[in-house]
Motif scaffolding. Sequence first.
Motif, PDB file in Angstrom:
ATOM      1  N   ALA A 131       0.784  -1.378  -0.096  1.00 39.47           N
ATOM      2  CA  ALA A 131      -0.007  -0.067  -0.031  1.00 39.47           C
ATOM      3  C   ALA A 131       0.747   1.246   0.102  1.00 39.47           C
ATOM      4  O   ALA A 131       0.694   2.109  -0.803  1.00 39.47           O
ATOM      5  CB  ALA A 131      -0.870   0.020   1.403  1.00 39.47           C
ATOM      6  N   VAL A 132       1.897   1.119   0.819  1.00 41.60           N
ATOM      7  CA  VAL A 132       2.806   2.354   1.128  1.00 41.60           C
ATOM      8  C   VAL A 132       3.426   2.569  -0.511  1.00 41.60           C
ATOM      9  O   VAL A 132       3.668   3.657  -0.991  1.00 41.60           O
ATOM     10  CB  VAL A 132       3.887   2.423   2.122  1.00 41.60           C
ATOM     11  CG1 VAL A 132       4.836   3.576   1.942  1.00 41.60           C
ATOM     12  CG2 VAL A 132       2.883   2.186   3.440  1.00 41.60           C
ATOM     13  N   ASN A 133       4.043   1.716  -0.881  1.00 39.96           N
ATOM     14  CA  ASN A 133       4.754   1.567  -2.413  1.00 39.96           C
ATOM     15  C   ASN A 133       3.510   2.118  -3.561  1.00 39.96           C
ATOM     16  O   ASN A 133       4.161   3.028  -4.259  1.00 39.96           O
ATOM     17  CB  ASN A 133       4.972   0.134  -2.693  1.00 39.96           C
ATOM     18  CG  ASN A 133       5.803  -0.064  -4.090  1.00 39.96           C
ATOM     19  OD1 ASN A 133       5.312  -0.155  -4.967  1.00 39.96           O
ATOM     20  ND2 ASN A 133       7.096   0.048  -3.971  1.00 39.96           N
ATOM     21  N   GLN A 134       2.473   1.768  -3.304  1.00 35.54           N
ATOM     22  CA  GLN A 134       1.540   2.170  -4.280  1.00 35.54           C
ATOM     23  C   GLN A 134       1.190   3.508  -4.070  1.00 35.54           C
ATOM     24  O   GLN A 134       0.722   4.526  -5.253  1.00 35.54           O
ATOM     25  CB  GLN A 134       0.336   1.353  -4.420  1.00 35.54           C
ATOM     26  CG  GLN A 134       0.605  -0.055  -4.781  1.00 35.54           C
ATOM     27  CD  GLN A 134       1.130  -0.014  -6.386  1.00 35.54           C
ATOM     28  OE1 GLN A 134       0.325   0.346  -7.109  1.00 35.54           O
ATOM     29  NE2 GLN A 134       2.419  -0.543  -6.511  1.00 35.54           N
ATOM     30  N   ALA A 135       1.068   4.121  -2.815  1.00 31.32           N
ATOM     31  CA  ALA A 135       0.917   5.598  -2.892  1.00 31.32           C
ATOM     32  C   ALA A 135       1.918   6.619  -3.427  1.00 31.32           C
ATOM     33  O   ALA A 135       1.871   7.468  -4.132  1.00 31.32           O
ATOM     34  CB  ALA A 135       1.090   5.748  -1.071  1.00 31.32           C
ATOM     35  N   PHE A 136       3.357   6.083  -3.222  1.00 31.16           N
ATOM     36  CA  PHE A 136       4.286   6.793  -4.042  1.00 31.16           C
ATOM     37  C   PHE A 136       4.266   6.670  -5.397  1.00 31.16           C
ATOM     38  O   PHE A 136       4.410   7.643  -6.226  1.00 31.16           O
ATOM     39  CB  PHE A 136       5.595   6.317  -3.631  1.00 31.16           C
ATOM     40  CG  PHE A 136       6.037   6.632  -2.211  1.00 31.16           C
ATOM     41  CD1 PHE A 136       6.236   8.173  -2.060  1.00 31.16           C
ATOM     42  CD2 PHE A 136       6.333   5.986  -1.097  1.00 31.16           C
ATOM     43  CE1 PHE A 136       7.051   8.710  -0.875  1.00 31.16           C
ATOM     44  CE2 PHE A 136       6.728   6.469   0.104  1.00 31.16           C
ATOM     45  CZ  PHE A 136       7.012   7.930   0.380  1.00 31.16           C
TER      46      PHE A 136
END
Length: 428
Positions: A131-136
């Motif tokens: 999820a954090v990866n996809q936010a960036f």
Amino acid sequence: MGDRAGSAPPKGVRRVLGSIVVDGRPLRIPAFRRLWVSSLVTAVGSQLTAVAVPKQVYDITGSSGYVGLTGAFGLVPLLVFGIWGGAIADTVDRRKLLFVTNIGIAVTAGLLWAQAFLDIGSVWLVLGLLAVNQAFFAVNMPTRQAVVARVVPERLLPSASALTGTMTTFGAVFGPLAAGALLPVVGLAALYLVDTLALAVVVWAVWRLPPLPPLSGQVRRAGLRDVVDGFRYLATQKILLASFVVDIIAMVAGMPRALFPEMAERTFGDPPGGGLALGWLYAAIPAGAMLLSLTSGWVSRVSRQGVAVVVAIGVWGLAVAGFGLSSSLWLAVVCLAVAGAADMVSAIYRMAILQTAATDEMRGRTQGVFTVVVAGGPRVADLTHGWAAAGVGTAAAATGGGVLVIVLVVLAMVLLPAFWRYRAPTAD
């Protein structure tokens, strides 16, 4: 005389080749060339992670339903940060924004490697890092596309989209194949590590791009009003809205990738630890897309871009239905490759329509919506296909999705005939 004749093909041959081979003219533009090369380095590495995450989730849980959750955990950040990220891209230096977001993507990739190397075995940790990866990623993608439209002339935008697709699909083909070959040898953690190292290279390359501040010269913080203004602008662009609708139909109803880990083992005979069938399934769609993009010299000559998009999506649905009915791995791969070629045609013209219609001060925001649709649609499909497969089986989930694409896109054209009639603006 003989040497000169042998060094260059006749004009007729050059004309035929020019109508087939990918148009390389955008690469003569230094800024586009640097952006293109910076992405090429990570094309394979990012796909290793794209295989590793669902494979690790399936290994931990043994369930396609949990694999489908990767779609939900990837979708929510895309919905939030894709729209907001597009607004940021319209108000700051786009080179700096690319730099910051690429650092974020690299750090989360490194954390994914660490949890796999330490064998923590927590599906929720994997999903949280995703999820954090996809936010960036959601902020990075509209920024990157807005940069392309800034540096490439309008008449070359379809060719630039094809070149970008060639680079992306190159990694999407060879990344999964490498993942399938490497998994039994080096293990899953190594896939994350390669992606992390490749991302470190692209951070350096992006920093070497020229400054790309707003054309107005005013750098400021993006707020909620900027996001709202973007939606108001899109509400007046009916053709753009229609292009989003048909792509949502294709991706949500027809993208079967959440089924790949289970089908690789249970339908096509991969060992439990992973094998070549898994790699081929993930590689097939981008392989078809890459072959199409390499023979895309004709794309700038098509004026009826709405028709091209709709026909391509119909072929996508038919090919996905064929994949669901396949019991042979190689027939399944061929069907997915045809689907990938059709999706590339659709993507080239949808991107050209978007970049032509939007003004530069709104381009980041429209690209943000485009990113949500293009990247978010498959993640919704991961969720729906994973749950459908748990109830009716993988074959029925894939075949039914392909048929549904065809039905819905026909219905969409009945309701949105203006998109079918859309033609590219004529050059001055």
